[in-house]
Scaffold this motif. Structure first.
Motif, PDB file in Angstrom:
ATOM      1  N   ARG A  35      53.767  66.669 -30.762  1.00 44.70           N
ATOM      2  CA  ARG A  35      54.569  66.059 -32.245  1.00 44.70           C
ATOM      3  C   ARG A  35      55.979  67.055 -32.403  1.00 44.70           C
ATOM      4  O   ARG A  35      56.097  67.698 -32.428  1.00 44.70           O
ATOM      5  CB  ARG A  35      53.131  66.735 -33.338  1.00 44.70           C
ATOM      6  CG  ARG A  35      54.096  66.231 -34.913  1.00 44.70           C
ATOM      7  CD  ARG A  35      52.539  66.660 -35.493  1.00 44.70           C
ATOM      8  NE  ARG A  35      51.290  65.952 -35.275  1.00 44.70           N
ATOM      9  CZ  ARG A  35      50.401  66.933 -35.782  1.00 44.70           C
ATOM     10  NH1 ARG A  35      49.985  67.137 -36.928  1.00 44.70           N
ATOM     11  NH2 ARG A  35      49.129  65.574 -35.328  1.00 44.70           N
ATOM     12  N   TYR A  36      56.414  65.623 -32.456  1.00 46.81           N
ATOM     13  CA  TYR A  36      57.840  66.455 -33.640  1.00 46.81           C
ATOM     14  C   TYR A  36      57.749  65.880 -35.049  1.00 46.81           C
ATOM     15  O   TYR A  36      57.473  64.902 -35.150  1.00 46.81           O
ATOM     16  CB  TYR A  36      59.242  65.385 -32.357  1.00 46.81           C
ATOM     17  CG  TYR A  36      59.320  65.318 -30.868  1.00 46.81           C
ATOM     18  CD1 TYR A  36      60.218  66.182 -30.712  1.00 46.81           C
ATOM     19  CD2 TYR A  36      57.910  65.050 -29.802  1.00 46.81           C
ATOM     20  CE1 TYR A  36      60.078  66.618 -29.158  1.00 46.81           C
ATOM     21  CE2 TYR A  36      57.946  65.457 -28.476  1.00 46.81           C
ATOM     22  CZ  TYR A  36      59.224  66.194 -28.186  1.00 46.81           C
ATOM     23  OH  TYR A  36      59.210  66.049 -27.098  1.00 46.81           O
ATOM     24  N   ARG A  37      58.800  66.931 -35.726  1.00 47.71           N
ATOM     25  CA  ARG A  37      58.758  66.554 -37.331  1.00 47.71           C
ATOM     26  C   ARG A  37      60.283  65.725 -37.505  1.00 47.71           C
ATOM     27  O   ARG A  37      61.196  66.597 -36.353  1.00 47.71           O
ATOM     28  CB  ARG A  37      58.447  68.271 -37.798  1.00 47.71           C
ATOM     29  CG  ARG A  37      57.404  68.401 -37.493  1.00 47.71           C
ATOM     30  CD  ARG A  37      56.605  70.102 -37.508  1.00 47.71           C
ATOM     31  NE  ARG A  37      55.335  69.861 -36.961  1.00 47.71           N
ATOM     32  CZ  ARG A  37      54.791  70.335 -38.207  1.00 47.71           C
ATOM     33  NH1 ARG A  37      54.674  69.887 -39.040  1.00 47.71           N
ATOM     34  NH2 ARG A  37      53.543  71.005 -37.663  1.00 47.71           N
ATOM     35  N   ASP A  38      59.767  65.404 -38.437  1.00 46.21           N
ATOM     36  CA  ASP A  38      60.919  64.722 -39.414  1.00 46.21           C
ATOM     37  C   ASP A  38      62.038  64.025 -38.585  1.00 46.21           C
ATOM     38  O   ASP A  38      63.570  64.316 -38.649  1.00 46.21           O
ATOM     39  CB  ASP A  38      62.298  66.418 -39.698  1.00 46.21           C
ATOM     40  CG  ASP A  38      61.323  67.222 -40.717  1.00 46.21           C
ATOM     41  OD1 ASP A  38      60.347  66.812 -42.241  1.00 46.21           O
ATOM     42  OD2 ASP A  38      61.742  68.645 -40.199  1.00 46.21           O
ATOM     43  N   VAL A  39      61.613  63.402 -38.010  1.00 50.76           N
ATOM     44  CA  VAL A  39      61.974  62.054 -36.779  1.00 50.76           C
ATOM     45  C   VAL A  39      62.288  60.867 -38.136  1.00 50.76           C
ATOM     46  O   VAL A  39      61.295  60.398 -37.915  1.00 50.76           O
ATOM     47  CB  VAL A  39      61.000  62.020 -35.764  1.00 50.76           C
ATOM     48  CG1 VAL A  39      61.240  61.036 -35.006  1.00 50.76           C
ATOM     49  CG2 VAL A  39      60.667  63.216 -34.586  1.00 50.76           C
ATOM     50  N   PHE A  60      67.135  62.428 -26.421  1.00 47.60           N
ATOM     51  CA  PHE A  60      67.489  61.970 -28.082  1.00 47.60           C
ATOM     52  C   PHE A  60      66.920  62.742 -28.568  1.00 47.60           C
ATOM     53  O   PHE A  60      66.740  62.422 -30.049  1.00 47.60           O
ATOM     54  CB  PHE A  60      67.203  60.013 -28.256  1.00 47.60           C
ATOM     55  CG  PHE A  60      69.020  60.060 -27.384  1.00 47.60           C
ATOM     56  CD1 PHE A  60      70.213  60.080 -28.087  1.00 47.60           C
ATOM     57  CD2 PHE A  60      68.397  58.578 -26.445  1.00 47.60           C
ATOM     58  CE1 PHE A  60      71.289  59.387 -27.237  1.00 47.60           C
ATOM     59  CE2 PHE A  60      69.205  58.265 -25.656  1.00 47.60           C
ATOM     60  CZ  PHE A  60      70.644  58.210 -26.304  1.00 47.60           C
ATOM     61  N   VAL A  61      65.240  63.359 -28.568  1.00 45.56           N
ATOM     62  CA  VAL A  61      64.860  63.635 -29.694  1.00 45.56           C
ATOM     63  C   VAL A  61      64.103  65.362 -28.701  1.00 45.56           C
ATOM     64  O   VAL A  61      63.792  65.827 -29.546  1.00 45.56           O
ATOM     65  CB  VAL A  61      62.822  62.380 -28.928  1.00 45.56           C
ATOM     66  CG1 VAL A  61      61.473  63.689 -29.596  1.00 45.56           C
ATOM     67  CG2 VAL A  61      62.754  61.140 -29.171  1.00 45.56           C
ATOM     68  N   ASN A  64      66.551  66.816 -30.049  1.00 43.69           N
ATOM     69  CA  ASN A  64      67.557  66.988 -31.537  1.00 43.69           C
ATOM     70  C   ASN A  64      66.001  67.057 -32.529  1.00 43.69           C
ATOM     71  O   ASN A  64      65.870  67.180 -34.079  1.00 43.69           O
ATOM     72  CB  ASN A  64      67.762  65.789 -31.881  1.00 43.69           C
ATOM     73  CG  ASN A  64      69.260  65.187 -31.514  1.00 43.69           C
ATOM     74  OD1 ASN A  64      69.848  65.976 -31.403  1.00 43.69           O
ATOM     75  ND2 ASN A  64      69.145  64.159 -30.317  1.00 43.69           N
ATOM     76  N   TYR A  65      64.456  67.553 -32.310  1.00 46.51           N
ATOM     77  CA  TYR A  65      63.813  67.733 -33.863  1.00 46.51           C
ATOM     78  C   TYR A  65      62.598  69.245 -33.214  1.00 46.51           C
ATOM     79  O   TYR A  65      62.542  69.349 -32.322  1.00 46.51           O
ATOM     80  CB  TYR A  65      62.803  66.449 -33.666  1.00 46.51           C
ATOM     81  CG  TYR A  65      63.968  65.427 -33.922  1.00 46.51           C
ATOM     82  CD1 TYR A  65      64.105  64.806 -35.156  1.00 46.51           C
ATOM     83  CD2 TYR A  65      64.657  64.208 -32.708  1.00 46.51           C
ATOM     84  CE1 TYR A  65      64.946  63.694 -35.794  1.00 46.51           C
ATOM     85  CE2 TYR A  65      65.704  63.055 -33.748  1.00 46.51           C
ATOM     86  CZ  TYR A  65      66.123  63.182 -34.083  1.00 46.51           C
ATOM     87  OH  TYR A  65      66.541  62.026 -34.891  1.00 46.51           O
ATOM     88  N   VAL A  66      62.474  69.484 -33.403  1.00 44.36           N
ATOM     89  CA  VAL A  66      61.186  70.609 -33.191  1.00 44.36           C
ATOM     90  C   VAL A  66      59.944  70.221 -32.966  1.00 44.36           C
ATOM     91  O   VAL A  66      59.356  68.845 -33.322  1.00 44.36           O
ATOM     92  CB  VAL A  66      61.048  71.184 -35.150  1.00 44.36           C
ATOM     93  CG1 VAL A  66      60.151  72.802 -35.257  1.00 44.36           C
ATOM     94  CG2 VAL A  66      62.459  72.038 -35.070  1.00 44.36           C
ATOM     95  N   SER A  67      59.367  70.438 -32.269  1.00 47.44           N
ATOM     96  CA  SER A  67      58.582  70.359 -31.386  1.00 47.44           C
ATOM     97  C   SER A  67      57.444  70.681 -31.253  1.00 47.44           C
ATOM     98  O   SER A  67      57.498  72.371 -30.991  1.00 47.44           O
ATOM     99  CB  SER A  67      58.404  69.606 -29.925  1.00 47.44           C
ATOM    100  OG  SER A  67      58.607  70.022 -28.907  1.00 47.44           O
TER     101      SER A  67
END
Length: 107
Positions: A35-39, A60-61, A64-67
């Motif tokens: 699960r990636y947050r704030d996407v 790109f994911v 750049n995003y917290v998982s």
């Protein structure tokens, strides 16, 4: 819980998006679920449209995003994203990605 849809990929089984929470969930063929947050929704839309889901996630994911890995109920230690991709791919003839894992452009 995020409802996921199956995708055509050599590494990814399904993806889903929760607009209220801005969560992106990715289930790999290996069984790992992240699960990636704030996407932003636009990132999810681009992922769905991408011809190479695994490459898109790496580029790109993931960086750049917290998982967090959310499927550790079986007692398996959480693995890094590139390990989940590696386990999900037949890496014959694969190209090395930015994170150091091999990603086949055809996934």
């Amino acid at each position: 819980m995020v409802e996921r849809q199956q995708v055509t990929s050599r590494a990814i089984k399904s993806v889903g998006y929760n607009a209220k929470q801005s969560w992106l969930e990715i289930e790999f063929l290996s069984g790992a679920l992240y699960r990636y947050r704030d996407v932003p929704r636009a990132v999810y839309d681009r992922l769905i449209a991408s011809p190479s889901k695994g490459r898109f996630i790496v580029r790109f994911v993931d960086s750049n995003y917290v998982s967090e890995r959310i499927d550790v109920a079986d007692g398996t230690p959480p693995e890094r994203l590139h390990e989940a991709l590696q386990m999900s791919l037949d890496v014959g003839g694969a190209a090395r990605s930015q994170t150091g894992c091999q990603i086949d452009e055809r996934d």
